[in-house]
Each structure stands twice: as structure tokens, then as C-alpha cells.
Design an enzyme around this catalytic site. Sequence first.
Site, PDB file in Angstrom:
ATOM      1  N   LYS A 125      81.530  34.875  85.609  1.00 61.36           N
ATOM      2  CA  LYS A 125      80.729  35.700  84.702  1.00 61.36           C
ATOM      3  C   LYS A 125      79.674  36.403  85.550  1.00 61.36           C
ATOM      4  CE  LYS A 125      77.789  35.699  80.643  1.00 61.36           C
ATOM      5  NZ  LYS A 125      77.273  34.948  79.498  1.00 61.36           N
ATOM      6  N   LYS A 178      84.668  37.888  83.289  1.00 64.44           N
ATOM      7  CA  LYS A 178      83.847  38.704  82.394  1.00 64.44           C
ATOM      8  C   LYS A 178      82.835  39.495  83.198  1.00 64.44           C
ATOM      9  CE  LYS A 178      80.438  38.040  78.789  1.00 64.44           C
ATOM     10  NZ  LYS A 178      79.624  37.122  78.075  1.00 64.44           N
TER      11      LYS A 178
HETATM   12  C1  PBG Z   1      75.510  34.563  76.362  1.00 59.49           C
HETATM   13  C2  PBG Z   1      76.623  35.542  76.305  1.00 59.49           C
HETATM   14  C3  PBG Z   1      76.511  36.896  76.623  1.00 59.49           C
HETATM   15  C4  PBG Z   1      77.732  37.481  76.331  1.00 59.49           C
HETATM   16  C5  PBG Z   1      78.566  36.473  75.858  1.00 59.49           C
HETATM   17  N1  PBG Z   1      77.878  35.259  75.870  1.00 59.49           N
HETATM   18  C6  PBG Z   1      75.343  37.677  77.074  1.00 59.49           C
HETATM   19  C7  PBG Z   1      74.707  37.336  78.348  1.00 59.49           C
HETATM   20  O1  PBG Z   1      75.186  36.564  79.155  1.00 59.49           O
HETATM   21  O2  PBG Z   1      73.605  37.865  78.552  1.00 59.49           O
HETATM   22  C8  PBG Z   1      78.013  38.936  76.499  1.00 59.49           C
HETATM   23  C9  PBG Z   1      79.116  39.489  75.676  1.00 59.49           C
HETATM   24  C10 PBG Z   1      79.161  40.960  75.582  1.00 59.49           C
HETATM   25  O3  PBG Z   1      78.380  41.711  76.212  1.00 59.49           O
HETATM   26  O4  PBG Z   1      80.023  41.440  74.829  1.00 59.49           O
HETATM   27  N2  PBG Z   1      75.662  33.426  77.063  1.00 59.49           N
END
Ligand code: PBG
Length: 330
Positions: A200, A253
Site C-alpha cells: 500500500k 494499492k
Molecule cells: C484507510 C484506507 C484508505 C483507503 C482505504 N483504506 C485511505 C488511506 O490510507 O489514507 C483508500 C481508498 C481509496 O482511496 O479509494 N486505512
Amino acid sequence: MNLPIRPRRNRRTPAIRSLVRETVLSPSDFILPVFFHEDADDTPIASMPGCTRWSLDGLVREAGESLAAGVPAVVLFPKIGEDLKSSTADECHNDDGLVPRAIRALKAAHPSLCVITDVALDPYNSDGHDGIVRRNERGELEILNDETVEVLCQQALCHARAGADIVSPSDMMDGRVAAIRAALDAEGFADVAIMSYTAKYASAFYGPFRGALDSAPKEGDKKTYQMDPANAREAIREAGMDEMEGADILMVKPAGPYLDIISRVRDASTLPVAAYQVSGEYLMLKSACAAGWLDERNVVLESLTGIKRAGADMILTYFAKQAALWLGEK
Ligand code: PBG
């Protein structure tokens, strides 16, 4: 021309093209991320046109429609009231909280639906970070790893007790997959799977999502836990760790700008690979289509095909229901 080899022969008719097609999208590839809140109304999300923050009733209806279109799973993103947020994020493991109630309602209405939950503290944390925050002697913010993992285990157990099929840690703390696995097993939830956000990235493409949940960090950024967008080898390192720690599915992601990572993780592991087409990717496509600059159906299906072709077995996408309906029309 004297050309014995003519690749165009394989593209001549729709029938031939369908025979040689390497990647075929199916509604069963998709997971629909859903936003919801405590309120009784279904509210359009300003930062994500076309998406809604559902009431619990609306959520159950939307998941049912998506399931009927062939999408087997949803992943839950709650908007928690400001009054329930705290620096220790205790609300995240309240058995009567919004997420456990949503899981129970979804499972009661749609027993065959796969319910996936997000495991991270940001919706519950008054600091807006995925982990517990402390200010050190030098006045800098620190996101505490080991203390956070303990709370994540409580959160995962709370979701499992409510009936979640899969818990999905999106926090990027070290060691959380092993800790959550052990906690689940110890409480009799050996059948609850872990879809780990393995790679991520600290991405600017999450902006609209944080608007949807009002969950942006109050101070600082997420670069000390989410990965540097410049790194690829590190994703393989994370994948190896998550696999050893007991992850059932690995996630990359965002998706579109990280197709090389999807492909490399695919090659590095035999585990299923998920990819998350995030809010910023959604918004880019949606806004260009709303302006009439791109054809929505064609660009959305092409973007999803590209993500699958790169090696994703499943795709989290805000287009899941719509794309499934389009695929069903053909
Ligand atoms: C939070 C989380 C996020 C997303 C999914 N889970 C945001 C972040 O990490 O700041 C982002 C999903 C998206 O942008 O569609 N843990």
C-alpha cells in the site's frame, strides 16, 4: 507484400477475437467498496460523484443489487461520528458499533455475500492516522507500531465475532498479519481469512476517499508506514513477509499507476492477488467521462481489464456494480 505471418488474422472477426482473448473480465472478479454512516439518509459523497454514503438500510439494498449483478463481495468503510473518535480509537472494537451492526445486517439479508472489513484505525482515530499517534521529545509525531497492532487485533476480532468473512488490514504496521492471524485462531476464528494490504503506497490518489470519510490525518502524512511510490523491490519484501505471516490474499494499492507492482507480486507469490482501483483513479475516470471527454463504459472496462491482465485475480473498484451490469448486457 509477401507476409506469411499476419497477426491481424487473429483480429478479423468478433468470434475469432473472442477465441484468442487472453483476459476476460467477470463480475466475480470484483469487490465493491461501500461507504456508510449512522444517519438514516443516503447522502451523495461530494468528493466522489456517483458514490453514496449509505444508511444501514441503503447499504443492505446496495449490496443486494451489486450481488444480484454478480459481484460476490463488499468491503466496508464506515464514517464514524466525531464524538466517537479518540486518540486510542476504542470505538473500532465496540461490538455494538456501526461496522459490527452492518456486518450482521448484511449477513442476515444476503447470506451468500462475502463481507470484507477494513482493519485500520483512521476512521476512529481523532488524529486521522491508521495507527496510534504519540508526540516524541522532539515534538514530532510518531505512529506507534506495536501498540497499534494490539488494537488492530481487537478490531479484527470484533469484525470476526460479527460474522465477517475476510478481514483486511490496510494500516501497513509491521507484524500485523501474524498478530491478527494468531488472535483470530486463539478465539476460534480459524476460518476468517486475511486479505492483507501488502503493498500500500503513500499515494496522493487517496484524497477523495479521505473526503468521503472525513478521515484525513490532522497533522503530518502517512509516509512512515505506507510505502514510497518509488519502490518496487520493497513490495516483494512485504509480500514475502505477509505470506509467511499467514495472509490468504495479497493486495496492491493503488492499481492503475502500479501495474508493474501487481505483475511482480503475481510472479513472486502463489497467493491470490487483489488490486484496489482507488478513489483518485475512480475520480479521474468519472470526471473525464462527466465532461464528455471519455466514454465511461469503454474506459472503465479497459482500465479494469488492464488491472486484471497485469495479474490481479480480483479488483476492488467503485465501478464494481456498474461494471458487472455492463458485462451482463453483452
Ligand atoms: C484507510 C484506507 C484508505 C483507503 C482505504 N483504506 C485511505 C488511506 O490510507 O489514507 C483508500 C481508498 C481509496 O482511496 O479509494 N486505512
